[in-house]
Design a protein around this motif. Structure first.
Motif, PDB file in Angstrom:
ATOM      1  N   SER A   1      -9.297  12.257   0.694  1.00  0.00           N
ATOM      2  CA  SER A   1      -9.054  12.061  -0.737  1.00  0.00           C
ATOM      3  C   SER A   1      -9.290  13.353  -1.510  1.00  0.00           C
ATOM      4  CB  SER A   1      -9.973  10.957  -1.266  1.00  0.00           C
ATOM      5  OG  SER A   1      -9.812  10.780  -2.657  1.00  0.00           O
ATOM      6  N   LEU A   2     -10.379  14.048  -1.192  1.00  0.00           N
ATOM      7  CA  LEU A   2     -10.703  15.308  -1.868  1.00  0.00           C
ATOM      8  C   LEU A   2      -9.590  16.330  -1.698  1.00  0.00           C
ATOM      9  CD1 LEU A   2     -12.802  17.250  -3.236  1.00  0.00           C
ATOM     10  CD2 LEU A   2     -13.576  17.808  -0.919  1.00  0.00           C
ATOM     11  N   CYS A   3      -9.085  16.449  -0.476  1.00  0.00           N
ATOM     12  CA  CYS A   3      -8.066  17.458  -0.163  1.00  0.00           C
ATOM     13  C   CYS A   3      -6.643  16.951  -0.378  1.00  0.00           C
ATOM     14  CB  CYS A   3      -8.230  17.933   1.280  1.00  0.00           C
ATOM     15  SG  CYS A   3      -9.834  18.687   1.629  1.00  0.00           S
ATOM     16  N   GLU A   4      -6.530  15.680  -0.786  1.00  0.00           N
ATOM     17  CA  GLU A   4      -5.218  15.062  -1.030  1.00  0.00           C
ATOM     18  C   GLU A   4      -4.315  15.197   0.194  1.00  0.00           C
ATOM     19  OE1 GLU A   4      -3.772  16.872  -4.603  1.00  0.00           O
ATOM     20  OE2 GLU A   4      -5.148  15.770  -5.896  1.00  0.00           O
ATOM     21  N   GLN A   5      -4.886  14.903   1.363  1.00  0.00           N
ATOM     22  CA  GLN A   5      -4.144  14.981   2.615  1.00  0.00           C
ATOM     23  C   GLN A   5      -3.667  13.572   2.963  1.00  0.00           C
ATOM     24  OE1 GLN A   5      -3.197  14.714   5.669  1.00  0.00           O
ATOM     25  NE2 GLN A   5      -2.450  16.749   6.081  1.00  0.00           N
ATOM     26  N   ARG A   6      -2.433  13.282   2.659  1.00  0.00           N
ATOM     27  CA  ARG A   6      -1.895  11.925   2.765  1.00  0.00           C
ATOM     28  C   ARG A   6      -1.923  11.402   4.194  1.00  0.00           C
ATOM     29  NH1 ARG A   6      -2.019   7.534   0.530  1.00  0.00           N
ATOM     30  NH2 ARG A   6      -1.796   8.736  -1.411  1.00  0.00           N
ATOM     31  N   ASP A   7      -1.531  12.224   5.166  1.00  0.00           N
ATOM     32  CA  ASP A   7      -1.481  11.741   6.548  1.00  0.00           C
ATOM     33  C   ASP A   7      -2.875  11.384   7.067  1.00  0.00           C
ATOM     34  OD1 ASP A   7       1.243  12.029   6.592  1.00  0.00           O
ATOM     35  OD2 ASP A   7       1.220  14.005   7.542  1.00  0.00           O
ATOM     36  N   LEU A   8      -3.860  12.215   6.750  1.00  0.00           N
ATOM     37  CA  LEU A   8      -5.231  11.931   7.181  1.00  0.00           C
ATOM     38  C   LEU A   8      -5.771  10.699   6.465  1.00  0.00           C
ATOM     39  CD1 LEU A   8      -7.629  12.789   8.907  1.00  0.00           C
ATOM     40  CD2 LEU A   8      -8.372  14.277   7.020  1.00  0.00           C
ATOM     41  N   LEU A   9      -5.415  10.548   5.189  1.00  0.00           N
ATOM     42  CA  LEU A   9      -5.847   9.372   4.439  1.00  0.00           C
ATOM     43  C   LEU A   9      -5.230   8.103   5.017  1.00  0.00           C
ATOM     44  CD1 LEU A   9      -7.500   8.355   2.059  1.00  0.00           C
ATOM     45  CD2 LEU A   9      -5.516   8.731   0.591  1.00  0.00           C
ATOM     46  N   ASP A  10      -3.973   8.187   5.427  1.00  0.00           N
ATOM     47  CA  ASP A  10      -3.325   7.035   6.060  1.00  0.00           C
ATOM     48  C   ASP A  10      -4.024   6.674   7.369  1.00  0.00           C
ATOM     49  OD1 ASP A  10      -1.497   6.860   4.014  1.00  0.00           O
ATOM     50  OD2 ASP A  10       0.107   7.905   5.075  1.00  0.00           O
ATOM     51  N   ALA A  11      -4.416   7.689   8.138  1.00  0.00           N
ATOM     52  CA  ALA A  11      -5.117   7.435   9.400  1.00  0.00           C
ATOM     53  C   ALA A  11      -6.467   6.778   9.148  1.00  0.00           C
ATOM     54  CB  ALA A  11      -5.303   8.746  10.167  1.00  0.00           C
ATOM     55  N   ALA A  12      -7.180   7.255   8.106  1.00  0.00           N
ATOM     56  CA  ALA A  12      -8.473   6.652   7.766  1.00  0.00           C
ATOM     57  C   ALA A  12      -8.285   5.219   7.263  1.00  0.00           C
ATOM     58  CB  ALA A  12      -9.176   7.500   6.702  1.00  0.00           C
TER      59      ALA A  12
ATOM     60  N   LEU B   1     -18.571  -2.400   1.992  1.00  0.00           N
ATOM     61  CA  LEU B   1     -18.586  -0.941   1.999  1.00  0.00           C
ATOM     62  C   LEU B   1     -17.194  -0.403   1.695  1.00  0.00           C
ATOM     63  CD1 LEU B   1     -20.109   1.706   2.550  1.00  0.00           C
ATOM     64  CD2 LEU B   1     -19.528   1.430   4.975  1.00  0.00           C
ATOM     65  N   ALA B   2     -16.186  -1.013   2.288  1.00  0.00           N
ATOM     66  CA  ALA B   2     -14.803  -0.592   2.037  1.00  0.00           C
ATOM     67  C   ALA B   2     -14.436  -0.786   0.569  1.00  0.00           C
ATOM     68  CB  ALA B   2     -13.844  -1.375   2.927  1.00  0.00           C
ATOM     69  N   VAL B   3     -14.874  -1.887  -0.027  1.00  0.00           N
ATOM     70  CA  VAL B   3     -14.618  -2.131  -1.455  1.00  0.00           C
ATOM     71  C   VAL B   3     -15.217  -1.002  -2.290  1.00  0.00           C
ATOM     72  CG1 VAL B   3     -15.146  -3.627  -3.416  1.00  0.00           C
ATOM     73  CG2 VAL B   3     -14.435  -4.638  -1.238  1.00  0.00           C
TER      74      VAL B   3
ATOM     75  N   LEU C   1      -8.613   4.343  -4.309  1.00  0.00           N
ATOM     76  CA  LEU C   1      -7.616   4.166  -3.258  1.00  0.00           C
ATOM     77  C   LEU C   1      -7.065   2.757  -3.374  1.00  0.00           C
ATOM     78  CD1 LEU C   1      -9.600   5.869  -0.348  1.00  0.00           C
ATOM     79  CD2 LEU C   1      -7.911   6.905  -1.892  1.00  0.00           C
ATOM     80  N   ARG C   2      -5.964   2.601  -4.071  1.00  0.00           N
ATOM     81  CA  ARG C   2      -5.478   1.278  -4.453  1.00  0.00           C
ATOM     82  C   ARG C   2      -5.092   0.408  -3.259  1.00  0.00           C
ATOM     83  NH1 ARG C   2      -6.888  -0.560  -8.980  1.00  0.00           N
ATOM     84  NH2 ARG C   2      -4.980  -1.806  -9.217  1.00  0.00           N
ATOM     85  N   THR C   3      -4.418   0.988  -2.283  1.00  0.00           N
ATOM     86  CA  THR C   3      -3.997   0.184  -1.138  1.00  0.00           C
ATOM     87  C   THR C   3      -5.199  -0.343  -0.368  1.00  0.00           C
ATOM     88  OG1 THR C   3      -1.929   1.431  -0.914  1.00  0.00           O
ATOM     89  CG2 THR C   3      -2.673   0.180   1.003  1.00  0.00           C
ATOM     90  N   LEU C   4      -6.142   0.538  -0.060  1.00  0.00           N
ATOM     91  CA  LEU C   4      -7.349   0.119   0.657  1.00  0.00           C
ATOM     92  C   LEU C   4      -8.154  -0.863  -0.179  1.00  0.00           C
ATOM     93  CD1 LEU C   4      -9.349   0.260   2.976  1.00  0.00           C
ATOM     94  CD2 LEU C   4     -10.310   2.337   1.939  1.00  0.00           C
ATOM     95  N   LEU C   5      -8.209  -0.645  -1.480  1.00  0.00           N
ATOM     96  CA  LEU C   5      -8.962  -1.531  -2.355  1.00  0.00           C
ATOM     97  C   LEU C   5      -8.412  -2.952  -2.293  1.00  0.00           C
ATOM     98  CD1 LEU C   5     -11.201  -1.769  -4.496  1.00  0.00           C
ATOM     99  CD2 LEU C   5      -9.476  -1.222  -6.226  1.00  0.00           C
ATOM    100  N   GLY C   6      -7.091  -3.083  -2.326  1.00  0.00           N
ATOM    101  CA  GLY C   6      -6.484  -4.404  -2.264  1.00  0.00           C
ATOM    102  C   GLY C   6      -6.796  -5.115  -0.961  1.00  0.00           C
ATOM    103  N   PHE C   7      -6.665  -4.403   0.158  1.00  0.00           N
ATOM    104  CA  PHE C   7      -6.962  -5.006   1.459  1.00  0.00           C
ATOM    105  C   PHE C   7      -8.439  -5.397   1.563  1.00  0.00           C
ATOM    106  CE2 PHE C   7      -2.910  -3.143   2.858  1.00  0.00           C
ATOM    107  CZ  PHE C   7      -2.426  -4.163   3.652  1.00  0.00           C
ATOM    108  N   ALA C   8      -9.316  -4.544   1.025  1.00  0.00           N
ATOM    109  CA  ALA C   8     -10.750  -4.824   1.113  1.00  0.00           C
ATOM    110  C   ALA C   8     -11.121  -6.053   0.284  1.00  0.00           C
ATOM    111  CB  ALA C   8     -11.538  -3.599   0.654  1.00  0.00           C
TER     112      ALA C   8
ATOM    113  N   ALA D   1      -4.378  -4.979  -5.003  1.00  0.00           N
ATOM    114  CA  ALA D   1      -5.444  -4.549  -5.904  1.00  0.00           C
ATOM    115  C   ALA D   1      -5.199  -5.011  -7.341  1.00  0.00           C
ATOM    116  CB  ALA D   1      -5.577  -3.025  -5.856  1.00  0.00           C
ATOM    117  N   ASP D   2      -3.930  -5.196  -7.704  1.00  0.00           N
ATOM    118  CA  ASP D   2      -3.602  -5.600  -9.077  1.00  0.00           C
ATOM    119  C   ASP D   2      -4.052  -7.032  -9.388  1.00  0.00           C
ATOM    120  OD1 ASP D   2      -2.406  -3.132  -9.436  1.00  0.00           O
ATOM    121  OD2 ASP D   2      -0.419  -3.853  -8.828  1.00  0.00           O
ATOM    122  N   TYR D   3      -4.289  -7.818  -8.347  1.00  0.00           N
ATOM    123  CA  TYR D   3      -4.709  -9.204  -8.571  1.00  0.00           C
ATOM    124  C   TYR D   3      -6.220  -9.321  -8.762  1.00  0.00           C
ATOM    125  CZ  TYR D   3       0.024 -10.374  -7.073  1.00  0.00           C
ATOM    126  OH  TYR D   3       1.388 -10.467  -6.985  1.00  0.00           O
ATOM    127  N   PHE D   4      -6.957  -8.341  -8.275  1.00  0.00           N
ATOM    128  CA  PHE D   4      -8.418  -8.389  -8.386  1.00  0.00           C
ATOM    129  C   PHE D   4      -8.847  -7.538  -9.572  1.00  0.00           C
ATOM    130  CE2 PHE D   4      -7.287  -9.314  -4.032  1.00  0.00           C
ATOM    131  CZ  PHE D   4      -8.092 -10.401  -3.722  1.00  0.00           C
TER     132      PHE D   4
END
Length: 382
Positions: A193-204, A220-222, A230-237, A375-378
């Motif tokens: 997230s800090l380095c805005e590295q999309r591929d690494l963020l997708d892997a994480a 913890l993920a929330v 991180l909207r996508t991860l937030l929604g899944f969490a 994430a938009d629903y929560f």
């Protein structure tokens, strides 16, 4: 009393005679003597830096590679020396001796050591970093410090190496958040997230999803997803925590009151979405042969098929009322089985002779749309 060296810090604390202690008065001496780094205190180096409690002696020309922050810092220092008419009364110019090193704040010795490793490494050592034998902790520290000091090409290389490692099929993802052989999943996510590295963020994020699917570290993920936005991860969490049930929410110490309210809000909003879905079939792309009245009949057949697949999935498995994602994924499986004739179609596909294959794309698109907008629903209750 002999004078202590300037790099030794003396702390004394005396206890009053009334204190109940067998050690009154007490003299506490804390020594903090900087030591030379065993690898990167280079005898012919011309710049001394202090990081935490470690002294590094390196070549200034090496630190100014890649147009880093050190380049501008040393240039500024040189300009200040040239313009100063007051003779120095300190132990020489800053960075020229152990007595007056350049002090780097906010870095760790491990991070700076990783930077020097990259700057001084031989090609075989760098090649090793792209193999399964790579030192992921070293690469992590390298990525952090090169981002801070703007070694852009080295930062890109380190992030690329980490991405290669964490997306490699043979690299088995740990179900634990803490990885004893490398950075934790939290640290990896923060770095991406800090380095805005999309591929690494997708892997994480993919690793987080696996944890969430197994019911681990959901709160913890929330927290991580909210802190890093991180909207996508937030929604899944949030979705994963919602499925745990209210008894779990109320007893999870990592969840805040505001997060529990968002869970209730999400449960209600997703329940309402499920009630609307049967009457809102996704738009399908029609075949060029499907025109006029044929297209109208096709749309009617598709609307009926959509309602039927949602209802069939509900009859096959007992899924929680608000688990819209689970229900849609089941509907996708049912639709695929119908289109591929794995189960009897009962005439449901007769009205769409040229477009039945397109419904799979439409359903998959709907699943992805709901997942990405979870994430938009929560949300907070206004």
């Amino acid at each position: 009393m002999a004078h202590l060296p300037s790099d030794v810090y003396l702390t004394t604390s005396f206890m009053h005679s009334g204190d109940v202690s067998p050690t009154t008065p007490k003299l506490q001496l804390q020594l903090s003597i900087p030591h030379h780094d065993p690898t990167y205190y280079i005898p012919d180096g011309n710049t001394v830096l202090l990081v935490e409690n470690t002294l590094f002696r390196v070549h200034r020309s090496t630190l100014t590679k890649d147009k880093s922050t050190f380049d501008s810092m040393f240039s500024l220092d040189s300009d200040l020396r040239s313009s100063s008419s007051t003779p120095s009364v300190t132990a020489g110019p800053e960075g020229e001796s152990d007595d007056n090193p350049i002090r780097l704040q906010g870095d760790t010795a491990q991070e700076f050591r990783a930077l020097l490793w990259a700057l001084y490494a031989l090609p075989p050592e760098l090649t090793l970093a792209l193999t399964p034998k790579a030192n992921t902790s070293q690469l992590f520290n390298l990525a952090r410090i090169t981002h801070k000091y703007e070694f852009r090409s080295i930062e890109a290389w380190a992030l690329g190496a980490l991405t290669t490692i964490y997306t490699r099929p043979t690299h088995s993802p740990s179900v634990q958040v803490e990885d004893v052989e490398g950075p934790s999943l939290v640290q990896l996510t923060e770095l991406a997230s800090l380095c805005e590295q999309r591929d690494l963020l997708d892997a994480a994020t993919l690793r987080w999803k696996r944890l969430l699917a197994s019911g681990k570290d959901i709160a913890l993920a929330v927290g991580v997803a909210e802190r890093l936005n991180l909207r996508t991860l937030l929604g899944f969490a949030y979705h994963a925590m919602m499925l745990q049930g209210r008894e779990v929410w109320d007893n999870d110490a990592l969840l805040t009151r505001a997060q529990r309210i968002r869970l209730l809000s999400g449960h209600y909003a997703l329940g309402r979405l499920w009630e609307r879905l049967p009457n809102e079939p996704p738009v399908i792309s029609h075949s060029p042969r499907c025109t006029g009245g044929a297209q109208a009949r096709c749309n009617q057949a598709w609307a009926a098929l959509w309602r039927s697949t949602l209802d069939m999935g509900r009859q096959v498995l007992l899924i929680q009322y608000a688990d819209v994602v689970g229900k849609l994924m089941l509907a996708e499986s049912v639709t695929k089985a119908l289109v591929e004739r794995e189960i009897p179609t009962q005439g449901m596909l007769d009205g769409m002779p040229w477009c039945k294959d397109n419904v799979l794309t439409a359903v998959a698109g709907k699943v992805k749309e709901v997942q990405e907008s979870l994430a938009d629903y929560f949300t907070d209750v206004i």
